[in-house]
Design a protein around this motif. Structure first.
Motif, PDB file in Angstrom:
ATOM      1  N   VAL A 109       0.845  -1.184   0.000  1.00  0.00           N
ATOM      2  CA  VAL A 109       0.000   0.000   0.000  1.00  0.00           C
ATOM      3  C   VAL A 109       0.886   1.242   0.000  1.00  0.00           C
ATOM      4  O   VAL A 109       1.834   1.332   0.778  1.00  0.00           O
ATOM      5  N   ILE A 110       0.582   2.175  -0.887  1.00  0.00           N
ATOM      6  CA  ILE A 110       1.348   3.419  -0.980  1.00  0.00           C
ATOM      7  C   ILE A 110       0.454   4.570  -0.559  1.00  0.00           C
ATOM      8  O   ILE A 110      -0.653   4.731  -1.075  1.00  0.00           O
ATOM      9  N   VAL A 111       0.952   5.357   0.387  1.00  0.00           N
ATOM     10  CA  VAL A 111       0.222   6.501   0.918  1.00  0.00           C
ATOM     11  C   VAL A 111       0.849   7.763   0.328  1.00  0.00           C
ATOM     12  O   VAL A 111       2.078   7.916   0.333  1.00  0.00           O
ATOM     13  N   PHE A 112       0.003   8.658  -0.157  1.00  0.00           N
ATOM     14  CA  PHE A 112       0.468   9.853  -0.846  1.00  0.00           C
ATOM     15  C   PHE A 112       0.099  11.120  -0.081  1.00  0.00           C
ATOM     16  O   PHE A 112      -0.864  11.133   0.681  1.00  0.00           O
ATOM     17  N   TYR A 113       0.846  12.162  -0.333  1.00  0.00           N
ATOM     18  CA  TYR A 113       0.700  13.492   0.251  1.00  0.00           C
ATOM     19  C   TYR A 113       1.138  13.496   1.712  1.00  0.00           C
ATOM     20  O   TYR A 113       1.020  12.500   2.416  1.00  0.00           O
ATOM     21  N   ARG A 114       1.620  14.644   2.139  1.00  0.00           N
ATOM     22  CA  ARG A 114       2.102  14.812   3.508  1.00  0.00           C
ATOM     23  C   ARG A 114       1.013  14.508   4.528  1.00  0.00           C
ATOM     24  O   ARG A 114       1.278  13.959   5.596  1.00  0.00           O
ATOM     25  N   ASN A 115      -0.244  14.845   4.196  1.00  0.00           N
ATOM     26  CA  ASN A 115      -1.348  14.621   5.137  1.00  0.00           C
ATOM     27  C   ASN A 115      -2.000  13.244   4.970  1.00  0.00           C
ATOM     28  O   ASN A 115      -3.055  12.983   5.549  1.00  0.00           O
ATOM     29  N   ALA A 116      -1.394  12.367   4.184  1.00  0.00           N
ATOM     30  CA  ALA A 116      -1.887  10.992   3.972  1.00  0.00           C
ATOM     31  C   ALA A 116      -3.313  10.967   3.443  1.00  0.00           C
ATOM     32  O   ALA A 116      -4.103  10.093   3.781  1.00  0.00           O
ATOM     33  N   SER A 117      -3.642  11.906   2.565  1.00  0.00           N
ATOM     34  CA  SER A 117      -5.027  12.021   2.095  1.00  0.00           C
ATOM     35  C   SER A 117      -5.350  11.142   0.889  1.00  0.00           C
ATOM     36  O   SER A 117      -6.504  11.131   0.432  1.00  0.00           O
ATOM     37  N   HIS A 118      -4.383  10.411   0.376  1.00  0.00           N
ATOM     38  CA  HIS A 118      -4.663   9.503  -0.743  1.00  0.00           C
ATOM     39  C   HIS A 118      -3.851   8.224  -0.565  1.00  0.00           C
ATOM     40  O   HIS A 118      -2.751   8.238  -0.015  1.00  0.00           O
ATOM     41  N   ILE A 119      -4.417   7.114  -1.069  1.00  0.00           N
ATOM     42  CA  ILE A 119      -3.795   5.814  -0.875  1.00  0.00           C
ATOM     43  C   ILE A 119      -4.123   4.924  -2.074  1.00  0.00           C
ATOM     44  O   ILE A 119      -5.178   5.060  -2.689  1.00  0.00           O
ATOM     45  N   GLY A 120      -3.195   4.063  -2.416  1.00  0.00           N
ATOM     46  CA  GLY A 120      -3.409   3.118  -3.509  1.00  0.00           C
ATOM     47  C   GLY A 120      -2.641   1.840  -3.229  1.00  0.00           C
ATOM     48  O   GLY A 120      -1.916   1.732  -2.238  1.00  0.00           O
ATOM     49  N   ILE A 121      -2.779   0.869  -4.120  1.00  0.00           N
ATOM     50  CA  ILE A 121      -2.105  -0.411  -3.956  1.00  0.00           C
ATOM     51  C   ILE A 121      -1.178  -0.615  -5.150  1.00  0.00           C
ATOM     52  O   ILE A 121      -1.566  -0.384  -6.298  1.00  0.00           O
ATOM     53  N   TYR A 122       0.058  -1.002  -4.852  1.00  0.00           N
ATOM     54  CA  TYR A 122       1.039  -1.184  -5.912  1.00  0.00           C
ATOM     55  C   TYR A 122       0.710  -2.446  -6.696  1.00  0.00           C
ATOM     56  O   TYR A 122       0.484  -3.513  -6.126  1.00  0.00           O
ATOM     57  N   ALA A 123       0.679  -2.308  -8.018  1.00  0.00           N
ATOM     58  CA  ALA A 123       0.287  -3.419  -8.878  1.00  0.00           C
ATOM     59  C   ALA A 123       1.482  -4.074  -9.572  1.00  0.00           C
ATOM     60  O   ALA A 123       1.320  -5.073 -10.255  1.00  0.00           O
ATOM     61  N   GLY A 124       2.685  -3.519  -9.385  1.00  0.00           N
ATOM     62  CA  GLY A 124       3.860  -4.030 -10.083  1.00  0.00           C
ATOM     63  C   GLY A 124       4.066  -3.279 -11.390  1.00  0.00           C
ATOM     64  O   GLY A 124       3.189  -2.538 -11.853  1.00  0.00           O
TER      65      GLY A 124
END
Length: 126
Positions: A78-93
């Motif tokens: 799981v990758i969390v984006f932005y300093r405030n952790a307001s977006h998240i996704g899953i690495y697919a390769g």
């Protein structure tokens, strides 16, 4: 001392497999499925399909599991984006992230990691 290798976990791969069945469905802020999703709702559902209970919102998900370095990134992490952790996704390769991102109505999709916002943290669940 923990050592992390770029090896997928069974839970991460199962969650990724579940998540990608939702490709093309619309993003909706606060969406928890099954017809529309926000980023954290999609991940909560995907991990639940493999028996891993995670918190509901991205800020809480950013503290769940184990933090791993970018060098150990593997599909299902799981990758969390932005300093405030307001977006998240899953690495697919293959340099791709699968995520539900706004604005409302935008399809859930794969996107190159190198076009995503700044990474706050990478987490491994399960």
């Amino acid at each position: 001392m923990d050592i992390f290798l770029p090896v997928s976990t069974p839970a991460g791969m199962g969650a990724l497999t579940a998540a990608i069945t939702q490709v093309g469905k619309p993003y909706k802020w606060g969406g928890t499925g099954p017809n529309a999703w926000d980023c954290s709702g999609l991940l909560q559902w995907a991990f639940a399909t493999v028996g891993v209970r995670i918190p509901r919102v991205s800020q809480q998900q950013a503290r769940f599991g184990k933090a791993i370095p970018l060098a150990a990134l593997a599909p299902g992490d799981v990758i969390v984006f932005y300093r405030n952790a307001s977006h998240i996704g899953i690495y697919a390769g293959g340099g791709q992230v699968f995520h539900a991102g706004g604005p409302n109505g935008r399809p859930i999709k794969f996107q190159p990691l190198n076009t995503m916002p700044r990474i706050k943290t990478i987490r491994r669940y399960g």
